[in-house]
Scaffold this active site. Structure first.
Site, PDB file in Angstrom:
ATOM      1  N   ASP A 157       0.822  -1.401  -0.134  1.00 25.32           N
ATOM      2  CA  ASP A 157      -0.084  -0.051  -0.028  1.00 25.32           C
ATOM      3  C   ASP A 157       0.815   1.313  -0.104  1.00 25.32           C
ATOM      4  O   ASP A 157       2.154   1.173   0.372  1.00 25.32           O
ATOM      5  CB  ASP A 157      -0.821   0.158   1.346  1.00 25.32           C
ATOM      6  CG  ASP A 157      -1.790  -1.089   1.322  1.00 25.32           C
ATOM      7  OD1 ASP A 157      -2.025  -1.648   0.263  1.00 25.32           O
ATOM      8  OD2 ASP A 157      -2.108  -1.371   2.589  1.00 25.32           O
TER       9      ASP A 157
HETATM   10  N1  URA Z   1      -1.161  -6.090   3.798  1.00 26.99           N
HETATM   11  C1  URA Z   1      -1.806  -4.785   3.803  1.00 26.99           C
HETATM   12  O1  URA Z   1      -2.803  -4.536   4.349  1.00 26.99           O
HETATM   13  N2  URA Z   1      -1.006  -3.885   3.193  1.00 26.99           N
HETATM   14  C2  URA Z   1       0.191  -3.933   2.639  1.00 26.99           C
HETATM   15  O2  URA Z   1       0.796  -3.217   2.162  1.00 26.99           O
HETATM   16  C3  URA Z   1       0.824  -5.224   2.721  1.00 26.99           C
HETATM   17  C4  URA Z   1       0.012  -6.371   3.305  1.00 26.99           C
END
Ligand code: URA
Length: 248
Positions: free
Chosen positions: A105
């Protein structure tokens, strides 16, 4: 493959632009001898080619390990800044592109791999790959103490999904911090797992992917995987695929 095609595939320009570079004498070997389109890679290998006096970007099939900072998007075309802004500028123009292996993310930090090795990319991103990924999560609320058992049970189903998650391992690090190791890569998985137990992730960092860690790599920096890391990754992918999924 002739040199113009090779350099175009590495993102040095269109075929026509690269031919113009060759015609201008901007492509040389490491001794400054001019190369033309008749030069072969066998006679002048990748490591000895220079464009405007500079060594080439890493060769096809390389695996880039990036320490992703918060705020950078794992995309080729989203609103900047993009993770590609932290890498050599030509990687997005390569054919095949140097692709992101399992996105993080925008606000997640930590270990991110990119590669133009299509077979490796496929093995790492296939749903059959159960390579462990460890995340350190900061939480809004204190851990209740039951999350480890819940996440390890193989019975948690995320909001809007039907298939329960594979068992995951939780290691509490403090009242509001935990390491969570998962073997899948579902959308926003870690944030949604903590949401499923009534908590909220305030910061998330990927510490490791299979045998790979960031080591001392500073935030925002990248390096290539070493041959040893590449071999260890290949081994881990093979083992993780061979292991039957824990029924929970
Ligand atoms: N899980 C998440 O919620 N976000 C990420 O960036 C990676 C794994």
């Amino acid at each position: 493959m002739n040199l113009a095609k090779y350099l175009a595939r590495l993102g040095y320009g269109t075929r026509r632009e690269v031919e113009a570079l060759l015609a201008r004498g901007a492509v040389t070997d490491d001794a400054g001898r001019r190369l033309d389109d008749r030069a072969t890679l066998a006679a002048c290998p990748h490591d000895r080619i220079r464009v405007a006096g500079e060594p080439l970007d890493p060769p096809p099939g390389s695996v880039f390990l990036l320490h992703k900072p918060a705020g950078y998007v794992c995309s080729t075309s989203d609103r900047p800044p993009l993770v590609y802004d932290l890498l050599p500028p030509r990687l997005r123009q390569r054919d095949p592109i140097v692709a992101i292996v399992g996105r993080l993310d925008r606000d997640t930090t930590g270990l991110l791999l990119l590669t133009d090795d299509g077979a490796l990319l496929h093995r790492l991103t296939s749903p059959r790959s159960h390579l462990p990924k460890a995340y350190r999560a900061q939480l809004a609320d204190a851990l209740s103490g039951s999350e480890g058992q819940t996440f390890g049970s193989g019975t948690v189903t995320l909001d809007g999904e039907r298939t329960p998650l594979a068992p995951a391992t939780l290691d509490p690090l403090s009242a509001r911090e935990a390491r969570l190791t998962i073997t899948e890569g579902r959308y926003h998985q870690v944030r949604r797992m903590f949401a499923a137990v009534g908590n909220h992730v305030t910061a998330l960092h990927r510490e490791s992917l299979g045998p790979l860690t960031l080591g001392e790599l500073p935030e925002g920096a990248w390096r290539l995987l070493t041959l040893g890391e590449r071999a260890a990754l290949d081994d881990a992918v093979r083992t993780a695929r061979a292991r039957p999924r824990d029924p929970g």
